[in-house]
Design an enzyme around this catalytic site. Structure first.
Site, PDB file in Angstrom:
ATOM      1  N   ARG A  66       0.820  -1.155  -0.091  1.00  0.00           N
ATOM      2  CA  ARG A  66       0.015   0.011   0.091  1.00  0.00           C
ATOM      3  C   ARG A  66       0.994   1.313   0.118  1.00  0.00           C
ATOM      4  NH1 ARG A  66      -2.117  -3.587  -0.976  1.00  0.00           N
ATOM      5  NH2 ARG A  66      -4.139  -4.554  -0.300  1.00  0.00           N
TER       6      ARG A  66
ATOM      7  N   SER B 250     -11.269  -0.208   3.156  1.00  0.00           N
ATOM      8  CA  SER B 250     -10.355  -0.482   4.246  1.00  0.00           C
ATOM      9  C   SER B 250      -9.579   0.897   4.570  1.00  0.00           C
ATOM     10  CB  SER B 250      -9.314  -1.655   3.801  1.00  0.00           C
ATOM     11  OG  SER B 250      -9.630  -2.697   3.302  1.00  0.00           O
TER      12      SER B 250
ATOM     13  N   GLU C 244      -4.694   3.651   5.582  1.00  0.00           N
ATOM     14  CA  GLU C 244      -4.610   3.701   4.167  1.00  0.00           C
ATOM     15  C   GLU C 244      -5.269   5.076   3.715  1.00  0.00           C
ATOM     16  OE1 GLU C 244      -5.828   0.489   1.844  1.00  0.00           O
ATOM     17  OE2 GLU C 244      -5.508  -0.892   3.060  1.00  0.00           O
TER      18      GLU C 244
END
Length: 597
Positions: free
Chosen positions: A166, A240, A338
């Site tokens: 990520r 998420s 995130e």
């Protein structure tokens, strides 16, 4: 064609969280020429900016007082390299879901596991989106960007993008520098799915009795997502919210399993580290369905923080902080978001406001050193600056370990160093718990870097001893630089005859150990909201500002608020000293929190 700017633009409908926010200025671009004209405009040059894609991974914490640029570059094309490779190129403004669906219709395998993810093509390399056993970085061939710093179109290879979990160059040193225009993907001409490592997809293969097609995998992935994740058209979220934490396998086995023997893990490319599912940690911390106002931990998938109705950005952030706190207390792991939290506010925590000797001084029994007022206890100078989701440490004092524990610091993005004196760099080794196995970024002048390489040679050896902190030293000069999208302006000042550096971030400036500010640097300090500046004592000193000298500089700079730091016991007790200062000038103290923009 003159760029068109909208004022006071509503952003709520442009993000999947659906939380109200407005932008002072807004402009979209459909091609490179439009973007170039925007970047030459007065509106761009005089404002901070944010590039918006599909709004699926962003949370605006209040109104954005700068310029929002919205990428609407469209177009998809392909060309076949050979029998096994087809390059698919898509504009940054294309819908990711639509693009993946196009690849499936065209019989191009590779992206099917990433079906159903909201957002745009341009956001995919920034986040290195991933799901169900596939990360998009493994399929990206090249990324075409506009380089704001050099004002040119550049093409970055997958290697240059530095994809990680990520993560990418676009979230680090490239943030605020590169605007993604188009992305090229290296795909395989086939109707048969390529990656079935994820458990439910293996079951699909077993159920069918054959290897599924890319369309069958795409349908299965969308079905799984819909069963776990809220429909953004009905319930606002950013998918998420947290990354799955990556920890040392030793920590997992020796510490985490002792807390709960059922904690699952996934292997990583590095055998020394494992990945822990954040959703499992949140659920087993007892947070399923926990809410703050209109924000809740989504019961069907605890990795999601959802807007169950009327949530405010502050409630989402408060919920996220609570989740992080509880998971840290229960499992000893820090969760990292995130989601890109866009916040113009700047929060400054004074970690230490004392001189090289600190207060109380060793062996001194003056009234200040014997004071029971905690504001009279001063550790060596350091400050924590938090803005746009980035946490920056200014100076690493010998007291950093104590300061970080007291302030609850569990993660940092980078450190800024003012100069090489021990009271400003003596805590470097105490950064090791925050390195987390990564190379920690530090920004400093060349002469400071050279000196630290000599002092901390064990950190810079070709084969360092396991566990020592390792640093990525970025040498700075007079030019502004970016750290994860935060613009930093160096201020050249003199500590006696020693050239050192202060820093300006937005309308906040931090200057310590100053004796003289050169005339040519004064202009960099105009229109400040908050200034932190040293004021050693009333009696003259060859290398530090006295209180009266600091007040004279404050009269010239005219900041709205000023906080004095790097003070020794000779200024007197805090309660008495603050009464002597003019309006809007205050003595700083350890633990002081300052908010500005």
């Amino acid at each position: 064609m003159t760029p068109i700017f909208e004022k006071d633009k509503d952003l709520g409908h442009l993000t999947t969280f659906g939380i109200p926010a407005r932008a002072a200025l807004y402009a979209s671009f459909e091609n490179i020429e439009q973007l170039k004209r925007l970047l030459l405009s007065e509106e761009f040059l005089e404002n901070e900016f944010f590039v918006l894609g599909g709004g699926s991974n962003v949370l605006f914490n209040g109104d954005f007082k700068g310029l929002v640029l919205h990428c609407l570059i469209k177009g998809i094309k392909k060309y076949q390299k050979d029998e096994t490779t087809v390059f698919a190129i898509a504009g940054g403004g294309e819908s990711w879901e639509d693009f993946v669906a196009w690849t499936i219709r065209e019989g191009l395998a590779g992206l099917e596991n990433l079906s159903g993810i909201p957002g745009t093509v341009g956001a995919s390399p920034v986040q290195n989106i991933g799901a169900y056993g596939v990360e998009v970085g493994s399929l990206i061939h090249k990324v075409e960007c506009y380089d704001i710093m050099n004002r040119e179109v550049v093409t970055l290879s997958a290697e240059q993008c530095r994809f990680g979990y990520r993560d990418s160059i676009f979230k680090n040193e490239g943030k605020g520098r590169y605007i993604v225009l188009r992305v090229s993907f290296k795909l395989h001409p086939s109707s048969v799915a390529t990656n079935l490592e994820y458990g439910p997809l293996r079951k699909l293969e077993e159920k069918l009795g054959r290897r599924p097609s890319i369309s069958e995998v795409a349908d299965e992935v969308v079905s799984i997502r819909n069963s776990k994740l809220p429909d953004p058209k009905k319930i606002g979220s950013a998918g998420s919210f947290f990354k799955n934490p990556v920890v040392r396998i030793f920590f997992y086995k020796e510490v985490m399993l002792a807390l709960n023997p059922d904690i699952p893990y996934y292997e990583t490319d590095d055998p020394l580290y494992v990945k822990i599912p954040a959703g499992w940690l949140i659920e087993h911390a007892g947070l399923k369905g926990y809410s703050v106002g209109g924000a809740e931990v989504y019961p069907e998938q605890c990795l999601v923080l959802a807007n169950k109705g009327g949530a405010k950005a502050g409630e989402v952030i408060e919920l996220a902080e609570h989740v992080k706190k509880v998971v840290l207390e229960k499992f000893g792991v820090t969760l990292h978001p995130e989601v890109n939290i866009v916040d113009s506010d700047i929060k400054v925590t004074i970690l230490g406001s004392g001189t090289s000797k600190g207060v109380p001084e060793v062996g001194c029994f003056c009234p200040v050193c014997r004071s029971e007022d905690p504001k009279d206890n001063r550790l060596r100078c350091s400050a924590l600056v938090e803005t746009k989701g980035v946490r920056l440490l200014i100076d690493i004092s010998p007291d950093f370990r104590q300061q970080s524990i007291r302030a609850g610091i569990t993660a940092l993005d980078a450190a800024l160093v003012t100069h090489t004196h021990y009271d400003h760099v003596g805590g470097f080794d105490d950064l090791r718990p925050l390195c987390g196995g990564r190379i920690f970024p530090v920004y400093l002048r060349k002469e400071v870097n050279d000196d630290l390489h000599h002092r901390l040679d064990y950190c810079f050896r070709e084969h360092p001893y396991p566990g020592v902190p390792t640093f990525d030293m970025h040498e700075i000069d007079d030019a502004p630089f970016m750290i994860k999208g935060v613009k930093i302006l160096p201020i050249n000042i003199l500590h006696g005859k020693l050239p050192i550096v202060g820093y300006r971030i937005g309308d906040f400036a931090y200057l310590t150990d100053v004796k003289t500010i050169p005339e040519e640097e004064i202009y960099k300090l105009r229109d400040l909201d908050v200034l932190v500046i040293n004021a050693l004592r009333y009696k003259d000193h060859f290398a530090h500002l006295t209180v009266d000298e600091a007040l004279e500089i404050i009269k010239v700079l005219k900041p709205k608020r000023t906080y004095l730091t790097h003070m020794c016991h000779e200024v007197g007790k805090h309660s008495e000293f603050e009464k002597k200062l003019p309006e809007n000038v205050y003595p700083a103290y350890d633990g002081l929190v300052i908010h500005t923009r």
